[in-house]
Design a protein around this motif. Structure first.
Motif, mmCIF file in Angstrom:
data_model
loop_
_atom_site.group_PDB
_atom_site.id
_atom_site.type_symbol
_atom_site.label_atom_id
_atom_site.label_comp_id
_atom_site.label_asym_id
_atom_site.label_seq_id
_atom_site.Cartn_x
_atom_site.Cartn_y
_atom_site.Cartn_z
ATOM 1 N N THR A 176 0.842 -1.187 0.000
ATOM 2 C CA THR A 176 0.000 0.000 0.000
ATOM 3 C C THR A 176 0.880 1.242 0.000
ATOM 4 N N LEU A 177 0.792 2.006 -1.059
ATOM 5 C CA LEU A 177 1.580 3.227 -1.161
ATOM 6 C C LEU A 177 0.911 4.323 -0.345
ATOM 7 N N ILE A 178 1.655 4.921 0.556
ATOM 8 C CA ILE A 178 1.153 6.025 1.371
ATOM 9 C C ILE A 178 1.512 7.363 0.750
ATOM 10 N N ASP A 179 2.757 7.483 0.290
ATOM 11 C CA ASP A 179 3.204 8.748 -0.283
ATOM 12 C C ASP A 179 4.458 8.461 -1.094
ATOM 13 N N PHE A 180 4.747 9.360 -2.022
ATOM 14 C CA PHE A 180 6.032 9.277 -2.706
ATOM 15 C C PHE A 180 6.479 10.685 -3.071
ATOM 16 N N HIS A 198 3.267 5.676 13.139
ATOM 17 C CA HIS A 198 2.569 5.460 11.872
ATOM 18 C C HIS A 198 2.977 6.548 10.873
ATOM 19 N N PRO A 199 3.490 6.169 9.713
ATOM 20 C CA PRO A 199 3.969 7.186 8.761
ATOM 21 C C PRO A 199 2.813 7.857 8.045
ATOM 22 N N LEU A 200 2.985 9.134 7.758
ATOM 23 C CA LEU A 200 1.968 9.913 7.048
ATOM 24 C C LEU A 200 2.449 10.420 5.703
ATOM 25 N N ALA A 201 3.714 10.818 5.619
ATOM 26 C CA ALA A 201 4.180 11.410 4.359
ATOM 27 C C ALA A 201 5.690 11.442 4.336
ATOM 28 N N LEU A 202 6.225 11.674 3.144
ATOM 29 C CA LEU A 202 7.645 11.933 2.939
ATOM 30 C C LEU A 202 7.830 13.417 2.670
ATOM 31 N N HIS A 203 8.909 13.955 3.159
ATOM 32 C CA HIS A 203 9.266 15.340 2.837
ATOM 33 C C HIS A 203 10.694 15.352 2.314
ATOM 34 N N LEU A 204 10.847 15.841 1.089
ATOM 35 C CA LEU A 204 12.163 15.888 0.458
ATOM 36 C C LEU A 204 12.515 17.336 0.169
ATOM 37 N N ASN A 205 13.658 17.740 0.675
ATOM 38 C CA ASN A 205 14.140 19.099 0.417
ATOM 39 C C ASN A 205 14.963 19.068 -0.868
ATOM 40 N N PRO A 206 14.463 19.658 -1.955
ATOM 41 C CA PRO A 206 15.196 19.564 -3.226
ATOM 42 C C PRO A 206 16.471 20.372 -3.236
ATOM 43 N N HIS A 207 16.623 21.288 -2.295
ATOM 44 C CA HIS A 207 17.811 22.145 -2.283
ATOM 45 C C HIS A 207 18.970 21.509 -1.534
ATOM 46 N N THR A 208 18.671 20.606 -0.603
ATOM 47 C CA THR A 208 19.739 19.939 0.155
ATOM 48 C C THR A 208 19.680 18.421 0.013
ATOM 49 N N ASN A 209 18.673 17.889 -0.708
ATOM 50 C CA ASN A 209 18.481 16.447 -0.856
ATOM 51 C C ASN A 209 18.209 15.755 0.474
ATOM 52 N N MET A 210 17.704 16.500 1.434
ATOM 53 C CA MET A 210 17.365 15.902 2.723
ATOM 54 C C MET A 210 15.981 15.281 2.635
#
Length: 1438
Positions: free
Chosen positions: A440-444, A586-598
């Motif tokens: 089950t995909l939660i977020d990408f 329980h995971p809710l989402a992913l957060h990716l910082n495009p400026h630092t790749n964090m």
């Protein structure tokens, strides 16, 4: 998982005819407001490292690529070829706070027109998201490493601003929207030059929250403070009811009522735009005018027929609708802003992607995703559900679209690049397709190179993976090793306390988050009160123990029953904590910082970070099935070496999977108890062989056969894990850099969150490497047990035993020590204590070390490794990273995976026990972590001899501060260096601070050695500063005794003894009363002590007591002489005092009578009985002391005259002394004593009379002896001729005394005559004549008492004659009987007794004659009396 079997087409680069979407800036070097607008779905950009951000000052430089191992370890042999360069896997690190729950400021948002709505009528799932500032990757921006994340749940929105560089204040708010439910993904954040704008969508309302941009909140662009205000600081001033920023969604026909998809963005003129799906397949766009421009709120519907219908608020639609149907309803919306337009992408239920232009209000593109999805016909005809859409923009490569197409059997990611032609026609360029399993995909999240995906698998476990979608032919997803939940069951041995074990597990850093413990505590506190001011561990302890006590109904339990009950309640609470931990994880989402790749993982209760895993950890943690040829290539260029290492890692994994919990604990306890890890590994191997029922050992041995050179493979693995270096990291920033640059860099990763993440990374590495080393030790023992030359080779067996084993053990201990430090909590120390400690260190000249700084800000309890990183290591590491001028800073931004890897490895290098430098220990010392430092050195000492001198010094300092300074000074004392002991103790005093126990120990040591050296003044000075009264009293007693023994009494007397006067007096008094009087002079010392201070009364009291004891205890002539002098000194003291104060208290009996060494009186219980308290106080005045002084002189006189009397004279009273003097013949002295003490002289006269009797009856010997005592008495003249004998002189002395000492009733004559008559000695005539003159009647009675009838008759005859006038002068009668003289009398009673005695023996003629004689005399007397009476009467009648 797999990718599209066909090779993916190459990406299109900008060229003729086609260009990536995004356009060009309106002016060179400047971005339009639309381009500065950032939406969460558009923030997934990944600029290449070659991208050129605004250039910093040219002086600033850093390493272009911070290497993961900045300093190569010493030792021969090569390392793994690309260790650290390959990011094949990531590790999840929790960033949750441990102790204090995050404080949310709560605000209620009252929606306009929603008062009558049913609250909670629509329920949506929880959601989360994040926003990263545009300049978060720039080194010199205020928003560096700063981001916002949020969570929605029902009607509540929680917003948190985080920073890795500083600790943000007031950074968490909780907004509650009345009668509304927040849409999942309904929060969108944008930034402009001046503001951060948060756009919020609920099921009924839209909101715009306008906040100041961080760059406008501070005067300086430099980040130089450890704390800063968050943008949410002034959120309380926001008017949430302002209609310009809050509007009710109008009841527009066709608006999808239950849709969860939405989008929002800022227009080019600052207006807020909200996109919602239409039930007919179109998109409604609600526009709020710019916050500073008045205007109307409007709604626009975008329809596929390209017909636009504008509805003002309150209007009804009139235009003809298109032919769209429910199957066209958008499932996911995303917006991309270009110049003055916004492209809205909608992934619809008919599996088609539509692209709308908001400016032109028309559909620009429709793409059927089924063309890229090889699915069945049923899927093509079904309505799409679960599809997701993400955008990623790269300035160099354009816009990328990532679509997740959900199907019942498997999902698929489709990656497209949006391209346009010169006539503004748009199309999609298919880049790649990646297939997934049924999870089950939660977020990408999407970047221009990668896909990051978050799933829940079939077992409801969180799974995060990522893949580089281009050029990934194998379609292999890279793993993320997730943070596992704590173990469900805690194994407690019989020798362990359940409470301690559960508390240790609950509060070990990294196990449970604070929120889970608080929620479990709240559930348990419903019936049990727990004090609010206590710490969380104390609350938990009291809560569980309270439940336990409340459930006990019986008064008696066996120890086993109580332990089981105790374990039951703790197990229940632990299970509750575990449930909440699982729920909050329980995971809710992913957060990716495009400026630092964090990459961050947003969970229900906390935030976690994903960091790269090293190659060694990746190989050990990764399943065998997922290892690829890339992994072998990363190990070594030599294929055989790489395969050997791979086989070796597989063997280690098999061993690790076989090791039980008890075996694991055995190894850890062996390290903690400073026992040999090699022996523990050997025992574990024995146990593994014993319990091997699945033939694991055979599998391991078979894999070992595949290793061609195990020694080389093991050595390569050891070198890869070894952080030992001979080069010490440079200190401080490069002075060539400008000050503002250095100040800015000094705060990089200075926030508590960053520190916690870095140290969690270190702990994770240390824990994993510890397991690797443990399994490697077990494997090496297995190799030795096998002893197979085919495996090791005949010449390698000894090398393996002597080299590899002895290299593995220290490596294991190093990682254990780092792991221990990562879990050891630091002690909270007050700021004033830290400042005092720094001052003490400056005295020791230790403040030149960079590690000696104070901990100024602690947001929550830290581990000692966190403390070290935040206070010392971080600055060293950042300075080192940016001090290598290899490339301009403009060529490298802040790349999170590289930076966190470099920082973590540098920190490991600084923590490595066998490396030069003591920064870690110095930091602990500077921050007053002495208990932890002591434990660290004790764990380090047995096996690591590096920095041994520094370790011993710091251990000594720990002993000093923790009250064990004697351990440090004992060695110097044994060696015989008292001066050095004093110097060291004086230095240590400055370190002890307010620790009075340590102060007392050190100052006692200083006193002792000064006294031993003869430095009396310094010893006294040290004594006065001892804070412990008991120790001070002991030292004062020692000072008195030693100076007395040395006869240095002047120093002892003249010391001022400020606030010690009573103590020193008590000590000297005690010593005086406890020792021999003739060999020690404590009384004289005390006398001098009081005389020196003009306390004459005390001095007199001392000397009087001294004299009393001398008389009782020293039975010698010398003692009597000293007694006399003592009493004389006491008299002189009182004569110096004013008469009204010239008195003393008689010394207590205990001071005199208690003999030295006597056993105290005890009761039947063995306790010492208390002294009686009702003793009368006796006051002695000057006269009393003078009497005692006279008595003492007389005692001495007696002792000098009669040495045999010395034994009894000293303590004799005045009465007793009179008897002794009389016996010795010292009658003059006895009379003087009687007169002094006002005693009667009767004993003197009786004694002298007795001596006269003895002389009279004795012989010549008695006569000769009598002359000695006769000479001692002062006669008027002593005749020593032949005519005068000693007897005569004695009688003459008696006669003289009777004549001299006359008393009333002539007592002395009576006692002398009585004495003589009692011994049958005839009375001398002189005595008879003398007594007749004073008391003839009493003489008659004495005669009668002793039956001297004849002498009585003669006396009566003479007395009657004297009364009648014949010889009256001999009886002392002045006027005889006559009519004119006074009346006279006769002792008729005595005469009657005489007559009766004479008449009793009528047969005795002599008695009859004597009786007749008396009668005749009486007849004659009566006649003359009659005649005189008549004459008297006659004369009266005349």
């Amino acid at each position: 998982m797999e990718t599209n079997p066909a090779p993916p087409p190459s990406r299109r680069s900008p060229g003729k005819g086609h260009r990536p979407l995004g356009g060009h800036p309106s002016r060179p070097g400047e971005c339009s407001p639309l381009q500065r607008t950032v939406l969460p779905s558009l923030l997934l950009w990944l600029p290449h490292l070659s991208a050129t951000p605004p250039a910093p000052p040219p002086e600033v430089t850093m390493a272009s690529h911070p290497c993961l191992r900045p300093v190569e370890p010493c030792g021969g042999g090569g390392k793994m070829a690309a260790a650290g360069a390959l990011e094949r896997s990531f590790v999840e690190l929790s960033g949750a706070e441990r102790e204090r729950p995050r404080h949310f400021r709560e605000f209620t948002v009252c929606g306009i027109g929603t008062a009558n709505a049913l609250a909670g009528a629509v329920k949506y799932s929880e959601s989360a998201g994040g926003f990263s500032y545009l300049e978060s990757g720039k080194l010199f921006a205020v928003t560096r490493n700063r981001f916002i994340h949020w969570k929605t749940s029902g009607d509540t929105l929680e917003l948190v601003e985080e920073s890795l560089d500083v600790n943000l204040l007031n950074n968490a708010v909780r907004l509650k929207f009345q009668n509304c439910s927040l849409l999942p993904g309904g929060v969108h954040v944008s930034e402009t030059q001046n503001h951060v704008i948060i756009l919020i969508l609920t099921n009924q309302t839209v909101h715009r929250l306008l906040l100041p941009h961080p760059s406008r909140m501070y005067r300086s662009e430099l980040v130089i403070e450890s704390q800063m205000q968050s943008i949410f600081t002034d959120v309380g001033k926001v008017d949430f009811r302002d209609p310009c920023n809050s509007q009710l969604i109008p009841a527009v026909p066709g608006l999808s009522p239950n849709s969860t998809s939405s989008a929002a963005w800022l227009g080019s003129d600052g207006e807020a735009l909200f996109a919602l799906p239409s039930a007919s397949g179109g998109i409604f766009v609600l526009k709020l005018p710019s916050y500073d421009i008045p205007g109307m709120v409007s709604v626009v519907e975008l329809k596929q027929s390209s017909v636009m219908q504008r509805l003002l608020i309150g209007w009804m639609p009139t235009a003809i609708r298109g032919d769209q149907g429910p199957s066209d309803r958008p499932l996911a919306l995303a917006v991309h802003c270009v110049e003055h337009d916004a492209f809205i992408f909608a992934l619809c239920q008919d599996h088609k992607l539509r692209m709308w232009s908001y400016k032109d209000q028309m559909c620009l593109m429709v793409a059927d995703m089924l063309e890229y999805v090889p699915v069945s016909k049923d899927f093509q005809l079904s309505i799409g559900t679960g599809h997701k859409l993400r955008l990623a923009y790269s300035p160099s490569m354009g816009l990328y679209l990532g679509l997740f197409m959900h199907s019942p059997k498997r999902g698929q990611f489709c990656i497209f690049q949006l391209v346009s032609t010169e006539n503004n026609r748009y199309s999609l360029d298919h880049i790649s397709s990646v297939f997934t399993s049924q999870e089950t995909l939660i977020d990408f999240a999407l970047t221009s190179t990668d896909i990051w995906a978050l799933w829940h698998d079939a077992e409801n476990q969180t799974v995060v993976r990522y893949i580089t979608f281009e050029h990934n032919v194998a379609g292999q997803w890279n793993s993320v090793f997730m943070h596992s939940l704590p173990e469900e069951e805690i194994i407690i041995r019989d020798d362990q306390d359940p409470r301690e074990m559960y508390l240790q597990t609950l509060f070990t850093p990294g196990r449970f988050i604070n929120a889970a413990l608080c929620k479990a505590l709240q559930v348990s506190k419903k019936r049990f009160n727990v004090y609010l001011r206590l710490s969380l561990p104390q609350k938990v302890f009291l809560c569980v123990e309270g439940q336990l006590q409340g459930s006990v109904t019986e008064y008696e339990f066996s120890q086993e029953e109580f332990r089981n009950l105790q374990q039951e309640f703790w197990c229940k609470f632990y299970a509750c904590c575990l449930q909440y931990q699982e729920a909050l994880s329980h995971p809710l989402a992913l957060h990716l910082n495009p400026h630092t790749n964090m990459v961050c993982l947003l969970k229900k209760g906390y935030l976690s970070f994903l960091v790269p895993s090293s190659l060694v950890d990746h190989l050990y943690l990764h399943p065998d099935d997922d290892l690829l040829a890339e992994d072998e290539a990363a190990i070594s260029d030599d294929v055989e070496v790489a395969r050997d290492v791979m086989c070796l890692i597989k063997c280690l994994r098999l061993i690790g999977e076989s090791v039980t919990m008890d075996m694991s604990v055995m190894m850890e306890m062996s390290c903690y108890n400073l026992q040999s890890p090699e022996k523990a590994a050997e025992q574990i191997l024995e146990d593994l062989i014993t319990i091997d029922v699945e033939n694991v050992m055979e599998d391991i041995c078979s894999k070992l056969q595949e290793i061609k050179n195990p020694v080389h493979a093991i050595g390569l693995l050891l070198r890869e894990m070894d952080y030992e270096t001979e080069v010490e990291m440079e200190k401080g920033f490069n002075p060539a850099q400008p000050l503002n640059i250095r100040m800015n860099l000094s705060q990089l990763y200075g926030g508590s969150t960053a520190g916690y993440i870095v140290c969690r990374g270190v702990c994770k590495i240390a824990s994993t490497r510890f397991l690797i080393c443990r399994d490697l030790l077990i494997l090496q023992h297995l190799l030795l047990r096998l002893g197979d030359a085919a495996i090791l080779g005949a010449d390698q067996l000894f090398q393996a035993q002597q080299d590899l084993l002895h290299r593995t053990s220290p490596l294991l201990l190093c990682y254990y020590l780092i792991k221990w430090g990562s879990q050891c909590l630091a002690t909270d120390v007050p700021v004033d204590t830290l400042e005092s400690n720094l001052q003490h260190l400056s005295v020791l000249e230790l403040t030149d070390s960079g590690a000696v700084t104070g901990n100024k800000f602690v947001s929550s309890p830290q581990t000692i490794v966190e403390l070290f990183f935040q206070e010392v290591a971080r600055k060293y590491i950042i300075a080192h990273l940016f001090s290598q001028p290899k490339a301009p800073l403009s060529q490298t931004g802040l790349n999170w995976p590289e930076m966190i890897t470099a920082v973590t490895n540098y920190l490991l290098q600084l923590l490595w026990p066998s490396n030069p430098g003591c920064l870690f220990m110095e930091c602990l010392m500077a921050n007053c972590q002495y208990v932890q430092l002591q434990d660290y050195i004790q764990l380090l000492h047995p096996w690591c001899q590096v920095n041994i001198g520094s370790c011993r010094f710091m251990l000594g300092r720990c002993y000093l501060v923790t009250g064990e300074g004697q351990k440090v000074l004992r060695l110097l004392d044994v060696i015989g260096l008292p001066e050095l002991v004093i110097q060291l103790a004086m230095s240590a005093i400055t370190e002890a601070g307010d620790d009075w126990k340590s102060q007392a120990t050190l100052r006692t040591c200083i006193f002792k050695h000064h006294l031993d050296l003869g430095h009396n003044s310094q010893a006294y000075e040290a004594l006065t500063h001892i804070p412990d009264s008991s120790r001070r009293l002991d030292c004062l007693r020692q000072l008195v005794v030693v100076l007395c023994e040395r006869s240095q009494l002047q120093d002892l007397v003249e010391f001022p003894y400020v606030n010690l006067h009573n103590e020193v007096v008590a000590i000297i008094e005690s010593r005086a009363r406890a020792v021999d009087l003739m060999t020690h002079n404590y009384y004289e010392l005390l006398y001098a002590f009081h005389i020196y201070r003009h306390n004459y009364r005390k001095a007199g009291t001392v000397m009087f007591e001294y004299g009393m004891r001398l008389g009782r205890e020293v039975r010698t002539l010398r003692g009597l002489e000293k007694q006399g002098n003592c009493y004389l000194a006491a008299v002189n003291c009182l004569r110096l005092i004013r008469p009204e104060y010239a008195w003393i208290v008689h010394p207590a009996s205990g001071a005199v009578c208690d003999r030295p060494g006597a056993s105290p009186k005890r009761n039947h219980d063995g306790e010492c009985t208390a002294a009686p308290t009702n003793r009368q106080i006796e006051i002695l005045e000057l006269g009393d002391l003078e009497k005692e002084c006279s008595l003492a002189r007389i005692r001495l006189t007696l002792a000098q005259h009669d040495p045999s009397a010395v034994a009894v004279a000293g303590s004799s009273s005045a009465e007793e002394m009179v008897s002794l003097l009389v016996q010795a013949g010292l009658f003059d002295t006895a009379i003087s004593l009687c007169q002094t003490f006002k005693l009667p002289l009767t004993p003197v006269f009786e004694g002298l009379a007795f001596k006269c009797i003895k002389l009279q009856l004795g012989g010549e010997a008695a006569q000769a002896e009598a002359w000695s005592w006769l000479a001692a008495n002062q006669l008027s003249s002593v005749i020593t001729t032949k005519e005068s004998s000693a007897t005569d002189e004695a009688w003459r002395l008696l006669s003289t005394y009777l004549e001299r000492y006359k008393v009333r009733n002539n007592l002395y004559h009576h006692c002398v005559i009585n004495k003589l008559l009692s011994h049958g000695v005839p009375l001398p005539n002189w005595l008879i004549n003398s007594y007749k003159k004073v008391d003839a009647a009493e003489l008659l009675r004495l005669y009668l008492n002793y039956d001297l009838l004849e002498e009585a008759v003669d006396l009566v005859s003479e007395y009657v004659d004297a009364v009648l006038g014949k010889g009256h002068q001999y009886f002392g009668i002045e006027f005889p009987l006559s009519a004119t003289a006074p009346m006279v009398w006769l002792p008729y009673s005595s005469i009657d007794q005489l007559l009766q005695a004479l008449g009793e023996n009528s047969a005795n003629s002599h008695n009859i004659a004597l009786s007749q004689k008396i009668l005749d005399k009486l007849e004659d007397y009566q006649q003359k009396v009659d005649k005189a009476t008549r004459d008297l009467l006659y004369r009266r009648n005349l």
